[in-house]
Enzyme design. Structure first.
Site, short mmCIF file in Angstrom:
data_model
loop_
_atom_site.label_atom_id
_atom_site.label_comp_id
_atom_site.label_asym_id
_atom_site.label_seq_id
_atom_site.Cartn_x
_atom_site.Cartn_y
_atom_site.Cartn_z
N GLY A 32 0.47 11.53 -33.36
CA GLY A 32 -0.39 10.90 -32.37
C GLY A 32 0.25 10.80 -31.00
CG LEU A 34 -2.57 13.62 -30.17
CD1 LEU A 34 -3.88 14.18 -30.70
CD2 LEU A 34 -1.40 14.13 -31.01
CG HIS A 38 0.64 16.69 -29.73
ND1 HIS A 38 1.04 15.68 -28.88
CD2 HIS A 38 1.50 16.65 -30.78
CE1 HIS A 38 2.07 15.06 -29.40
NE2 HIS A 38 2.37 15.61 -30.55
CD GLN A 62 8.57 12.03 -39.13
OE1 GLN A 62 7.68 12.45 -39.85
NE2 GLN A 62 8.88 12.67 -38.01
CE LYS A 152 9.52 17.79 -27.95
NZ LYS A 152 10.48 16.85 -28.57
CB SER A 189 5.01 10.98 -28.03
OG SER A 189 4.03 11.91 -28.43
NE ARG A 190 11.15 9.09 -30.51
CZ ARG A 190 11.00 9.78 -31.66
NH1 ARG A 190 11.00 11.10 -31.63
NH2 ARG A 190 10.86 9.16 -32.80
#
Ligand code: PAF
Length: 288
Positions: A32, A34, A38, A62, A152, A189-190
């Site tokens: 998510g 996104l 993505h 994870q 990536k 996303s980070r």
């Protein structure tokens, strides 16, 4: 609005209907929040199949105990709108209970040996067990003909290729190019954890890998090239987990080999970034 299912029976009903109609199914597994990276996976897989399923599941198995599971960005409405615009047909939005029906402490864990013990695996113990476990479940749930993963996460892709080959999952993997911002920062996303100062420094990660490639092409050995990249990153304010050069299959790089991949993970404050660069040293195109 995009059709969304959050129970396994509802997912299975739709997948069975499509299979009975002879349609090919593509899967884009995500956690998510996104972004364009993505959506490029959705667009790539769409070219090869009749129906695209995206999963959005922030997978607890994870994340390490001191990692960002609790604060990982969750933006379900925005994700649903973006997936619909990208041409996705179905959003699989399982709960933790739907994904791990016997409970998180009672789950069958899938473990890929060897390749998971280096690079990110060495710095994030158990991370790839969680990835292999959830991706196996997603393959069983969605039964895709094709599944797209971004380059990536280079090591993740290698782990999943091993998983598919060894457990004979009937799925074709579709690796998709890294999506980058205009200044070269790999989309993640980070990235949104970065404050303005850190965001301005972040492209130094990719730049260090490009400089490493050029120095190896000019004759530097791996130790000299990775040492210089780490020093540059530290000067730019990063705390470096690793900068390493491997053969494209992530086996050890042997001086004189014609193809390589440089991989790096480094932190700016609490934000951990990864990037990689595949390159040739003998002028030939990279393996793919
Ligand atoms: O790359 C990711 O976003 C995740 O690791 C994946 C493949 C969706 C598994 O949770």
């Amino acid at each position: 609005m995009i059709e969304t299912v959050d129970t396994l029976p509802a997912l299975r009903a739709r997948i069975s209907e499509w299979k009975r109609a002879g349609l090919r199914i593509g899967l884009v597994p995500t956690m998510g929040n996104l972004h364009a990276g993505h959506f490029s996976l959705v667009e790539a897989v769409r070219q090869r199949v009749d129906r695209v399923v995206a999963s959005v599941f922030v997978n607890p198995t994870q994340f390490g105990p001191n990692e960002d599971f609790a604060r990982y960005p969750r933006t379900p409405e925005q994700d649903a709108r973006g997936l619909e615009a990208a041409g996705c047909d179905l959003l699989w939005l399982p709960s933790v209970e739907a994904m791990y029906p016997l409970g998180l402490h009672n789950t069958v864990t899938v473990r890929v040996p060897g390749i998971t013990e280096i690079l990110d695996g060495a710095h994030r113990p158990g991370h790839f067990d969680g990835v292999a476990t959830v991706v196996s479940r997603l393959f069983n749930q969605v039964q895709p003909d094709v599944a797209a993963f971004g380059r990536k996460d280079y090591q993740q892709l290698a782990v999943i290729a091993h998983l598919v080959a060894d457990l004979a999952f009937p799925v074709e993997l579709l690796p998709v190019e890294i999506a980058r911002d205009t200044d070269g920062l790999a989309l993640s996303s980070r990235n949104q954890y970065l404050d303005a100062d850190a965001r301005a420094r972040a492209p130094a990660l990719g730049a260090a890998l490009r400089a490493l490639r050029e120095s190896m092409r000019a004759g530097a050995d791996v130790d000299a090239a990775t040492g210089a990249a780490k020093a540059t990153l530290r000067q730019a304010g990063f705390e470096v987990d690793y900068v390493e050069v491997h053969a494209p299959d992530l086996s050890p790089f042997v001086e004189g080999q014609g193809a390589a991949v440089a991989l790096a993970a480094a932190r700016l404050g609490a934000t951990r970034l990864i990037d990689n660069l595949e390159f040739s040293l003998d002028g030939s195109p990279t393996a793919r």
